[in-house]
Design a protein around this motif. Structure first.
Motif, PDB file in Angstrom:
ATOM      1  N   ASN A  70     -35.740 107.791  28.923  1.00 45.18           N
ATOM      2  CA  ASN A  70     -35.559 106.237  29.627  1.00 45.18           C
ATOM      3  C   ASN A  70     -34.834 105.226  29.002  1.00 45.18           C
ATOM      4  OD1 ASN A  70     -35.666 103.688  31.248  1.00 45.18           O
ATOM      5  ND2 ASN A  70     -38.033 104.111  31.131  1.00 45.18           N
ATOM      6  N   PRO A  79     -43.197 108.951  37.111  1.00 41.43           N
ATOM      7  CA  PRO A  79     -43.059 108.573  38.397  1.00 41.43           C
ATOM      8  C   PRO A  79     -43.301 109.313  39.503  1.00 41.43           C
ATOM      9  CG  PRO A  79     -41.105 108.997  37.673  1.00 41.43           C
ATOM     10  CD  PRO A  79     -42.105 109.410  36.779  1.00 41.43           C
ATOM     11  N   GLN A 135     -33.603 109.748  44.801  1.00 43.32           N
ATOM     12  CA  GLN A 135     -33.596 107.959  45.511  1.00 43.32           C
ATOM     13  C   GLN A 135     -34.724 107.166  45.582  1.00 43.32           C
ATOM     14  OE1 GLN A 135     -29.727 108.033  47.963  1.00 43.32           O
ATOM     15  NE2 GLN A 135     -30.177 110.290  48.077  1.00 43.32           N
ATOM     16  N   ASN A 150     -40.421 100.819  48.400  1.00 43.04           N
ATOM     17  CA  ASN A 150     -39.836  99.983  47.132  1.00 43.04           C
ATOM     18  C   ASN A 150     -37.589  99.496  47.411  1.00 43.04           C
ATOM     19  OD1 ASN A 150     -41.823  98.812  45.540  1.00 43.04           O
ATOM     20  ND2 ASN A 150     -41.146 101.158  44.736  1.00 43.04           N
ATOM     21  N   GLN A 201     -37.268 104.307  44.666  1.00 37.58           N
ATOM     22  CA  GLN A 201     -37.186 104.078  43.666  1.00 37.58           C
ATOM     23  C   GLN A 201     -38.941 103.676  43.550  1.00 37.58           C
ATOM     24  OE1 GLN A 201     -34.624 102.639  42.816  1.00 37.58           O
ATOM     25  NE2 GLN A 201     -33.009 102.237  44.884  1.00 37.58           N
ATOM     26  N   LYS A 222     -34.955  99.534  41.955  1.00 34.06           N
ATOM     27  CA  LYS A 222     -36.034 100.132  41.192  1.00 34.06           C
ATOM     28  C   LYS A 222     -37.359  99.524  40.214  1.00 34.06           C
ATOM     29  CE  LYS A 222     -33.954 104.326  39.486  1.00 34.06           C
ATOM     30  NZ  LYS A 222     -34.754 105.595  39.060  1.00 34.06           N
ATOM     31  N   SER A 229     -39.749 105.057  39.888  1.00 32.02           N
ATOM     32  CA  SER A 229     -39.809 104.383  38.470  1.00 32.02           C
ATOM     33  C   SER A 229     -38.517 104.093  37.871  1.00 32.02           C
ATOM     34  CB  SER A 229     -39.564 105.901  38.106  1.00 32.02           C
ATOM     35  OG  SER A 229     -39.815 106.412  36.398  1.00 32.02           O
ATOM     36  N   SER A 230     -38.472 103.448  36.492  1.00 36.44           N
ATOM     37  CA  SER A 230     -37.719 103.036  36.045  1.00 36.44           C
ATOM     38  C   SER A 230     -36.758 104.627  35.345  1.00 36.44           C
ATOM     39  CB  SER A 230     -37.680 101.520  34.956  1.00 36.44           C
ATOM     40  OG  SER A 230     -38.788 102.278  33.653  1.00 36.44           O
TER      41      SER A 230
END
Length: 977
Positions: free
Chosen positions: A298, A168, A775, A234, A777, A237, A779-780
């Motif tokens: 992840n 990210p 906080q 975004n 958004q 996420k 990256s997953s």
């Protein structure tokens, strides 16, 4: 507010011309900067009014044109910033962010133009070939009398792999990226209508067609207005599949078409200097991806997601092939009455007619006497059937035991592999060659299929070592396989049992999984890989990276889980999955050669390597080692590890490929790739390299075709050059001893601050926007490996991201100054001469110092001090002041000693283009930094500050404002984490 007499663009020119180091002698660049500034100002006037434009001018004029924040207290600036309400602060932050991104577009266009022009000049003989290109490399090899047989041997084995990751660090929303590409295209069109006079200092452009130029400028203004009304953040996420879509865009738009051209450039340059040499295989440069397959930390990367990603990649590449076949059909209109056709083509047409009569019925009359077009119609139908079958495979999912009947019906008329498709393309190529014809489009397509197959990019699986040992321990405990717990075994006992289990032909894991969710998923991942290889071919997924690899047992655990999934055959000792240890911390880097030695001592593993061309891949992590040990120590430990790993591999007759886990920022191993490759030790590359590309690096390197090609060419050039012209450092032990001394000193200084100062973690969390960054958004993947607020659980990316935003950039330079200064004080004259010699003659040392110099130029401790003063919580003032003083002294020490060694008067004197770019941005980042600190302060005080008027804003609104400043500073720095 009173409006100044000059516009933003005029103000920019004044700032630039006020500094000798910033004189923009290129008329096109100066004009483009003025164009985008005028366009932005016109948009802001329409959208926000004169008051906002006046505010931006005032903020910029208050801040020093030297690219540094004014000395504290900057009361006038603070008074303006603190008087802004939230909407004004947000609007100003958005305007500065847009300014930076427009400047980025202009500079990238300028870089692309310079690259193209240098190539044109080189080919026309007007200038020397640019260093780092094929046209420079091969004449240089000839000049140095490098034996052609050595060149041929290295080129034959040339193996370059670039792996795109989903880390990210790409903060710009992809909707905004699309608009930036549109603006870049329009600016290019405007350039084509513009003619400049010969006066470089005062460019006066004229337009070939003024009405077209005026129309383009109107379109540009409209696109910028649309951008202005688009949210930069975004709203949710991104999913893992969203990230796959973002990353694969670069393949779709740029890289698919770039690869054949890259090969052309290499082949031409080789033939020009060494006519007798054969060029390399088409697939000397290949691509990989972690997007959708990297599950380390992840939880959203599941076996189902990896399967979906593979199907998505196959669909994309099949669509590209279908479009290419349509193009070929329009080109190959040869009539059988006018051109001979090979017997092979005619025989294949007869077979095709039997297999696909409907295609014959549709096209036989239309393509009567045009056999190539008829053949291409069959090929296209097979590709479309392959694509349709892929859609059904994707819908069924990886766990489907059988495909639907309609899928089976498609199989007979679809390609089972890319090799079948390639065979038919070569059949056409051979037929054309028999009649002395060539088709460049066909040749390009063959090259693309060689590289991309039906998988596009190979998917590397990555998982943390503890997941495998935990899974095996749970399985062994549940099934009562071992007399005592696997977790209680020492390393020798583990290795002995794992080797024994690997030789057993009985299964250990039952078909039905009834373990914990983590263990079930770990086992399912290996089973999914087996199905991937069966469905897509081994090429789609044949690498398993073990992060935080500490020992031999970590590697054998993965091999055992692979065996249970059918990826390793105990009967033959062979397998289809390469196990790649990733050594990340300094301790693991030092242990890596011993781990490989112990591994190679195992006959079972040596047998296993035979099925992998006797090649062992090892990954080295730059990010965590830097976070653990500091910049200089990290780079030196990686350098030493490479030398030792190469020695170990040679001792056992094993080929070695180093996988460099580099990030985009200097604090994570980033920097110019060409110089980085040449800085590697001795023969550690030997024609093979694998490198990660991630985040903002993808956008900067692969958004535009010419820049992408230049980047790929410089990488290939560096790999060949490093293999044939290695540095002489291996033969000079005194250099290594001096560097070891510097490394130890810098590590002690770095760790004393980061790990020995009890309040450093609090300092980092308070005086950088790390809490707000978490906080975003973007990256997953979570920002932390666990929920703890400590350095151990914090990932390297947000660690670097936070320091960069508040302009400390501390991970990239801290500890270097003290190490060098202490070394110099021991022998002022002799050691200075030695270090200056290193800087001139040793690529490793020169690259390291140059990276430090660049980050020092981007560092601004005056604005960083403002963050400390504004964001320090009550009770921490005294200790934070001491920490800042310590950091500030080290910064000054590092600047002084780096300039002393390099001989520069100012930072970046050796790279005036970079110097201009950094200083141009620095001046405008300053007001944005003041705004960020103000908004973060309001946000953090929100819950307790119920009396202050600003509390009328919700926490959500204040967070949005703070995050917009994060976007702006990242755009201005051209770097995040």
């Amino acid at each position: 507010m009173n409006s100044p007499a000059v516009s933003l663009s005029e103000s920019l020119v004044q700032i630039v011309n006020s500094q000798n180091t910033l004189r923009l002698t290129n008329s096109r660049l100066r004009y483009r900067l003025k164009i985008v500034e005028d366009l932005l100002e016109s948009v802001l006037l329409k959208e926000c009014g004169q008051e906002l434009v006046d505010l931006l001018r005032r903020l910029r004029d208050m801040c020093s044109p030297e690219g540094q924040a004014p000395e504290y207290p900057a009361q006038e600036v603070l008074k303006v910033v603190e008087s802004l309400d939230l909407n004004e602060a947000i609007t100003a932050a958005r305007a500065f962010a847009m300014y930076f991104q427009l400047i980025n577009i202009v500079e990238q266009r300028h870089e692309q133009e310079e690259t193209s022009q240098s190539r044109i000049n080189s080919l026309s003989g007007e200038s020397q070939f640019p260093v780092g290109t094929f046209r420079w490399l091969f004449p240089e090899l000839k000049r140095l009398n490098v034996p052609p047989r050595l060149i041929q041997s290295l080129v034959d084995n040339l193996d370059i792999q670039l792996v795109f990751t989903a880390h990210p660090t790409e903060i710009v929303r992809h909707t905004i990226r699309d608009k930036q590409r549109s603006i870049a295209k329009m600016l290019k069109q405007l350039d084509q209508l513009t003619v400049f006079n010969a006066d470089e200092q005062d460019p006066i452009p004229t337009f070939v067609h003024s009405w077209e130029a005026e129309s383009l400028q109107e379109q540009l203004a409209e696109e910028i207005r649309l951008w202005w009304r688009t949210d930069e953040l975004n709203q949710a996420k991104p999913t893992v599949l969203d990230e796959a879509d973002y990353t694969l865009h670069y393949f779709q738009e740029v890289l698919f078409d770039a690869i054949p051209i890259l090969y052309d450039r290499l082949e031409f340059a080789m033939k020009d200097s060494f006519p007798a040499l054969k060029p390399p295989q088409y697939n000397f440069c290949k691509f990989g991806s972690w997007v959708g397959s990297d599950r380390d930390g992840n939880p959203f990367v599941t076996p189902a997601v990896t399967w979906q990603t593979a199907c998505y990649q196959r669909n994309l590449v099949l669509e590209k092939y279908i479009a290419s076949i349509a193009k070929l059909s329009s080109l190959l209109s040869l009539s059988q009455n006018l051109s001979d056709v090979s017997e092979g083509i005619l025989n294949s047409l007869s077979q095709d007619q039997v297999q696909m009569p409907e295609v014959y019925e549709t096209n036989s009359i239309k393509f009567r006497q045009e056999p190539y077009r008829l053949k291409l119609a069959y090929i296209r139908q097979r590709l479309e059937n392959t694509r349709d079958r892929n859609a059904q495979v994707r819908a069924n999912g990886w766990q489907a035991s059988e495909y639907m009947q309609s899928t089976k019906a498609l199989e007979d008329c679809a390609y089972k592999s890319a090799s079948e498709f390639l065979e038919e393309l070569r059949l056409i190529q051979n037929s054309l060659q028999e009649t002395d014809l060539t088709c460049k489009a066909l040749q390009y397509l063959i090259r693309q299929v060689e590289v991309y197959g039906f998988h596009l990019a190979h998917l590397d699986i990555r998982q943390e070592s503890g997941r495998h040992s935990d899974a095996i321990a749970e399985i062994a405990d549940t099934l009562k396989i071992l007399p005592s717990s696997y977790n209680h075994m020492n390393e020798a006992e583990r290795v002995q049992w794992l080797v024994s289990e690997l030789q057993s032909r009985r299964p250990m894991i039952p078909n039905h999984l009834s373990f914990s969710d983590k263990t079930n998923e770990t086992v399912s991942t290996f089973r999914m890989v087996t199905k991937l290889q069966k469905e897509f071919s081994v090429d789609v997924c044949n690498t398993y990276v073990i992060s935080m690899n500490h020992s031999v047992s970590d590697i054998l655990e993965v091999l055992l889980l692979a065996k249970e999934a059918g990826l390793y055959d105990p009967a033959t000792g062979t397998g289809t999955l390469s196990v790649v240890p990733l050594f990340e911390t300094v301790d693991d880097l030092r242990r890596a050669p011993l781990v490989l030695q112990e591994l190679f001592e195992l006959p079972l593993y040596r047998c296993y390597l035979v099925s992998h061309q006797n090649l062992q891949e090892v990954m080295l992590g730059y990010s965590d080692s830097n976070k653990d040990s500091g910049f200089l120590s990290s780079n030196w430990e990686i350098y030493k590890a490479q030398k030792a790993l190469q020695t170990t591999s040679q001792k056992y007759g094993v080929e070695l490929r180093i996988f460099h886990g580099r990030g985009g920022s200097v604090g994570r191993g980033g920097g110019p790739t060409y110089e980085a490759i040449l800085a590697q030790p001795g023969h550690s590359i030997d024609g093979r390299i694998k490198i990660t590309e991630q985040g903002e690096v993808l956008a900067s390197k692969y958004s535009l075709p010419e820049i992408a090609l230049y980047n790929l060419e410089t990488i290939a050039t560096a790999v060949i050059q490093a293999g044939l012209l290695p540095t002489s450092s291996d033969t000079l032990p005194s250099w290594l001893d001096a560097m070891e001394d510097l490394s130890v000193r810098s590590r002690e200084v770095y760790r004393d601050l980061i790990y020995e100062q009890p309040k450093l973690v609090d300092f980092f969390h308070q005086v950088t926007p790390i809490e707000e960054i978490s906080q975003l958004q973007i990256s997953s993947r979570p920002a932390r490996r666990a929920g703890k607020r400590d350095l151990g659980s914090l990932r390297a990316i947000p660690w670097v991201f936070g320091w960069t935003q508040s302009r400390f950039l501390l991970p990239s330079w801290y500890g270097v100054g003290t190490a060098l200064e202490e070394f110099l004080l021991e022998n002022p004259e002799g050691h200075l001469t030695l270090l200056q010699f290193f800087y001139a003659k040793w690529p490793f040392f020169k690259t390291a110092i140059s990276r430090v110099e660049m980050t020092l130029a981007k560092t601004d401790l005056q604005i960083a001090h403002h963050y400390v003063r504004e964001l320090t919580e009550p009770g921490y003032e005294e200790v934070f002041d001491r920490l800042f003083t310590q950091i500030s002294l080290e910064y000054q020490r590092t600047c002084n000693v780096v300039l002393h060694i390099s001989g520069h008067k100012q930072l970046l004197d050796e790279d005036r283009d970079l110097q201009r770019s950094v200083q141009l941005r620095n001046g405008s980042i300053v007001p944005l930094g003041f705004i960020q600190a103000s908004l973060i302060k309001r946000l953090r005080q929100h819950s307790s500050d119920t009396i202050n008027l600003r509390s009328r804003y919700s926490k959500k609104e204040l967070l949005r404002g703070a995050l917009l400043t994060v976007n702006g500073i990242a755009a201005g720095m051209r770097n995040t984490g």
